[in-house]
Design a protein around this motif. Structure first.
Motif, mmCIF file in Angstrom:
data_model
loop_
_atom_site.group_PDB
_atom_site.id
_atom_site.type_symbol
_atom_site.label_atom_id
_atom_site.label_comp_id
_atom_site.label_asym_id
_atom_site.label_seq_id
_atom_site.Cartn_x
_atom_site.Cartn_y
_atom_site.Cartn_z
ATOM 1 N N GLY A 96 45.014 47.867 52.012
ATOM 2 C CA GLY A 96 44.796 46.977 50.878
ATOM 3 C C GLY A 96 46.058 46.330 50.368
ATOM 4 O O GLY A 96 45.994 45.391 49.578
ATOM 5 N N GLY A 97 47.233 46.836 50.824
ATOM 6 C CA GLY A 97 48.494 46.249 50.402
ATOM 7 C C GLY A 97 48.610 46.175 48.899
ATOM 8 O O GLY A 97 48.100 47.028 48.166
ATOM 9 N N MET A 98 49.283 45.130 48.395
ATOM 10 C CA MET A 98 49.440 44.969 46.958
ATOM 11 C C MET A 98 48.104 44.635 46.296
ATOM 12 O O MET A 98 47.967 44.724 45.075
ATOM 13 C CB MET A 98 50.476 43.886 46.660
ATOM 14 N N GLY A 99 47.093 44.288 47.098
ATOM 15 C CA GLY A 99 45.766 44.028 46.559
ATOM 16 C C GLY A 99 45.069 45.269 46.033
ATOM 17 O O GLY A 99 44.027 45.161 45.391
ATOM 18 N N ALA A 100 45.630 46.439 46.303
ATOM 19 C CA ALA A 100 45.106 47.672 45.708
ATOM 20 C C ALA A 100 45.689 47.916 44.322
ATOM 21 O O ALA A 100 45.270 48.852 43.638
ATOM 22 C CB ALA A 100 45.413 48.870 46.612
ATOM 23 N N HIS A 101 46.637 47.062 43.903
ATOM 24 C CA HIS A 101 47.365 47.304 42.654
ATOM 25 C C HIS A 101 47.409 46.096 41.721
ATOM 26 O O HIS A 101 47.818 46.234 40.573
ATOM 27 C CB HIS A 101 48.815 47.693 42.975
ATOM 28 N N TRP A 102 47.022 44.920 42.182
ATOM 29 C CA TRP A 102 47.288 43.675 41.472
ATOM 30 C C TRP A 102 46.509 43.569 40.161
ATOM 31 O O TRP A 102 45.577 44.328 39.907
ATOM 32 C CB TRP A 102 46.995 42.475 42.379
ATOM 33 N N THR A 103 46.893 42.594 39.329
ATOM 34 C CA THR A 103 46.234 42.401 38.045
ATOM 35 C C THR A 103 44.974 41.557 38.153
ATOM 36 O O THR A 103 44.286 41.356 37.156
ATOM 37 C CB THR A 103 47.178 41.733 37.030
ATOM 38 N N ALA A 104 44.672 41.039 39.341
ATOM 39 C CA ALA A 104 43.411 40.346 39.636
ATOM 40 C C ALA A 104 43.285 38.982 38.969
ATOM 41 O O ALA A 104 42.186 38.447 38.864
ATOM 42 C CB ALA A 104 42.208 41.222 39.276
ATOM 43 N N ALA A 105 44.382 38.392 38.511
ATOM 44 C CA ALA A 105 44.336 37.041 37.944
ATOM 45 C C ALA A 105 44.255 36.020 39.079
ATOM 46 O O ALA A 105 45.038 36.072 40.029
ATOM 47 C CB ALA A 105 45.568 36.779 37.087
ATOM 48 N N MET A 169 41.043 33.398 31.589
ATOM 49 C CA MET A 169 41.667 33.477 32.899
ATOM 50 C C MET A 169 40.611 33.821 33.948
ATOM 51 O O MET A 169 39.863 34.798 33.765
ATOM 52 C CB MET A 169 42.758 34.557 32.912
ATOM 53 N N PRO A 170 40.507 33.066 35.033
ATOM 54 C CA PRO A 170 39.645 33.509 36.139
ATOM 55 C C PRO A 170 40.193 34.825 36.712
ATOM 56 O O PRO A 170 41.377 34.907 37.059
ATOM 57 C CB PRO A 170 39.769 32.373 37.155
ATOM 58 N N VAL A 171 39.362 35.838 36.763
ATOM 59 C CA VAL A 171 39.804 37.159 37.209
ATOM 60 C C VAL A 171 38.852 37.712 38.254
ATOM 61 O O VAL A 171 37.651 37.394 38.250
ATOM 62 C CB VAL A 171 39.925 38.157 36.043
ATOM 63 N N ALA A 172 39.381 38.527 39.135
ATOM 64 C CA ALA A 172 38.578 39.212 40.144
ATOM 65 C C ALA A 172 38.217 40.592 39.597
ATOM 66 O O ALA A 172 38.677 41.628 40.075
ATOM 67 C CB ALA A 172 39.344 39.312 41.448
ATOM 68 N N VAL A 173 37.411 40.581 38.561
ATOM 69 C CA VAL A 173 37.007 41.798 37.867
ATOM 70 C C VAL A 173 35.526 41.679 37.537
ATOM 71 O O VAL A 173 35.089 40.661 36.995
ATOM 72 C CB VAL A 173 37.799 42.003 36.557
ATOM 73 N N ALA A 174 34.751 42.709 37.849
ATOM 74 C CA ALA A 174 33.336 42.725 37.517
ATOM 75 C C ALA A 174 33.103 43.686 36.363
ATOM 76 O O ALA A 174 33.615 44.807 36.364
ATOM 77 C CB ALA A 174 32.506 43.153 38.728
ATOM 78 N N ALA A 175 32.346 43.231 35.362
ATOM 79 C CA ALA A 175 32.024 44.069 34.213
ATOM 80 C C ALA A 175 30.584 44.545 34.327
ATOM 81 O O ALA A 175 29.666 43.742 34.545
ATOM 82 C CB ALA A 175 32.224 43.290 32.920
ATOM 83 N N SER A 176 30.392 45.844 34.171
ATOM 84 C CA SER A 176 29.042 46.407 34.203
ATOM 85 C C SER A 176 28.421 46.345 32.820
ATOM 86 O O SER A 176 29.095 46.061 31.819
ATOM 87 C CB SER A 176 29.094 47.857 34.694
ATOM 88 N N GLY A 177 27.137 46.627 32.750
ATOM 89 C CA GLY A 177 26.437 46.570 31.472
ATOM 90 C C GLY A 177 26.975 47.532 30.445
ATOM 91 O O GLY A 177 26.869 47.285 29.234
#
Length: 490
Positions: A96-105, A169-177
């Motif tokens: 996963g490289g740095m993609g396992a740690h990034w802030t997802a922005a 900010m567009p983010v690669a984060v999913a929010a659950s209910g």
């Protein structure tokens, strides 16, 4: 001796995206993805913030193995390079490289951040695909009770005609209910990739050389990190997406040495400050609308859904972009007498556009091998007068923003070089093989028939926005070109 159609070196967001796009477009291709590090946690390429116990993130290390030098519990698998000109330069050696740690922005590039030689329609479609692969959204923090107030204040300060407005900010984060967050790591990009019969992920395997005959790669020499066993993996094409330091390093040791290799290194200067939101925005009722608990921030994530993540976009006449987010731990020490409500401290981080210069570079000391027997990585990097002026302007902007939001907590401070983790340019693309670029607009290395590069390091422009979305989009373009090439090649 193993044989594949494509060997991808690096399992970060770009390497994984290239493999995924290749496999989706040409399902019969035999694809091998190489990663020198191990799996963190239970999911290959999962984000460490999705791990309830951060200590478990090191579970993938071989028995008795120690974490890499410089690794911390917050970023297992990462290590500092150790170079005076860029003291905070870091690399990540894990699936996963740095993609396992990034802030997802995941902001889109704008204005002169966009390479002018790329077809806008092609790039826009690739950016759409990258957003799909990364599961990018602007709605992860729609329920954050402080978000609208923060963005209204920032908009009043920064919005101007003809500029992209302040917004989420567009983010690669999913929010659950239930308010819990799931961060996109390369595992999300991969989907079922590792379960497909023609695609293989080999962790703990370091690429040491691209084997070539004339202008054509015929395979990759690899070494098993645990046993030291070496072999050559045959391949019809090679994609190197091993970060901005190790991608040019692998090309260098393979004798693929264009004039621009390692040059045009771009690290965005980063300035930080914090502000205590005005009480008119933070009431006793507002934070209560969101439950702040360990479930909201698995792994001790830096964002809890109170103010979300706000974006002050880059513009050509404003050489930086900013992100504002609530922080669970302020970098600024608070006075003992200050009472802080949940979500009241926000961090403001501005990333500056840096002038692109061939003198800023990564180079390789063949007289000093690193711990893997590769030539040691060295960095030459300086800030120009224009860079210093941009930093000074960003400091003033941060002062203004922090004061508008509430009570500034100290003066803005410039982080040491390398802190952004947004290293670019060392294998930059260009429209012509004129000595100022390493690869063509599809990522193919000049002078080779079938060697491709990917990563932030391919981005040729001076940028201020977070580069991962752009790099993944360029990887999509590369994968499509490579699929076409292999379809017509014997």
């Amino acid at each position: 001796m193993s044989a594949y159609d494509v060997v991808v070196v690096g399992s970060g967001p770009v390497g994984t995206a290239a493999a995924r796009e290749l496999a989706d477009r040409a399902p019969d291709l035999r694809i091998l993805v190489l990663e020198a590090g191990q799996v963190l946690g239970d999911v290959p390429g999962g984000h460490v913030k999705n791990i309830a116990d951060p200590g478990a993130a090191l579970a993938g290390l071989p028995a008795g193995a120690a974490p890499p030098p410089g690794a911390t519990p917050a970023r297992p698998g990462t290590a500092l390079i150790g170079t005076p000109d860029m003291p905070n330069a870091a690399i990540s050696t894990n699936v996963g490289g740095m993609g396992a740690h990034w802030t997802a922005a995941c902001p889109r590039p704008g204005d002169d951040e966009v390479p002018g030689f790329l077809d806008p329609a092609v790039l826009d479609e690739a950016l759409d695909r990258a957003e799909e692969l990364l599961a990018v959204t602007t709605h992860a923090f729609d329920g954050a009770p402080l978000r609208d107030a923060v963005q209204q204040v920032l908009g009043e300060v920064f919005d101007q005609p003809e500029r992209r407005p302040v917004g989420p900010m567009p983010v690669a984060v999913a929010a659950s209910g239930d308010g819990s967050l799931h961060w996109t790591g390369p595992a999300v990009i991969a989907g079922d990739l590792w379960e497909r019969g023609n695609v293989t992920l080999r962790a703990g395997t370091r690429a040491t050389r691209i084997v070539t005959e004339g202008d054509r790669a015929t395979g990759v020499e690899v070494v098993d990190v645990a046993t030291g066993e070496r072999e050559v993996v045959e391949s019809r094409a090679v994609v190197v997406a091993a970060d901005a330091f190790r991608t040019p390093q692998l090309l260098w040791v393979s004798g693929i040495r264009s004039a621009a290799l390692g040059r045009y290194l771009n690290d965005q200067p980063q300035i930080m400050t914090a502000s205590l939101l005005d009480d008119r925005y933070v009431t006793d009722e507002a934070p209560a609308k969101v439950s702040v608990s360990a479930a909201s921030t698995p792994g001790g994530g830096a964002i809890i859904p109170l103010s979300g993540v706000s974006w002050v976009p880059y513009a050509a006449g404003r050489p930086f972009h900013g992100q504002v987010m609530q922080m669970d731990a302020s970098p600024v020490k608070l006075d003992p007498g200050i009472t802080v409500r949940p979500g009241q401290v926000v961090g403001l981080g501005w990333f500056c556009r840096k002038e692109v210069s061939a003198a800023d570079r990564v180079w390789f000391d063949e007289d000093t091998p690193d711990e893997h027997g590769m030539p040691a990585i060295r960095v030459d990097y300086t800030l120009t007068d224009a860079d210093q002026a941009a930093i000074a302007a960003a400091v003033e902007e941060l002062r203004t923003a922090a004061k508008a939001l509430g009570r500034p907590l100290g003066e803005p401070f410039v982080l040491p070089a390398g802190s952004s983790l947004h290293y670019q340019g060392t294998t930059r693309m260009g429209p012509a093989d004129d000595g100022t670029s390493v690869c063509d607009p599809a990522g193919r290395v000049w002078g080779t028939a079938n060697v491709f590069v990917g990563g932030n390091n391919v981005i040729p422009t001076a940028t201020a926005c977070n580069p991962t979305l752009t790099a993944v989009a360029l990887a999509v373009i590369t994968a499509r070109a490579l699929a076409d090439l292999l379809e017509v090649s014997p």
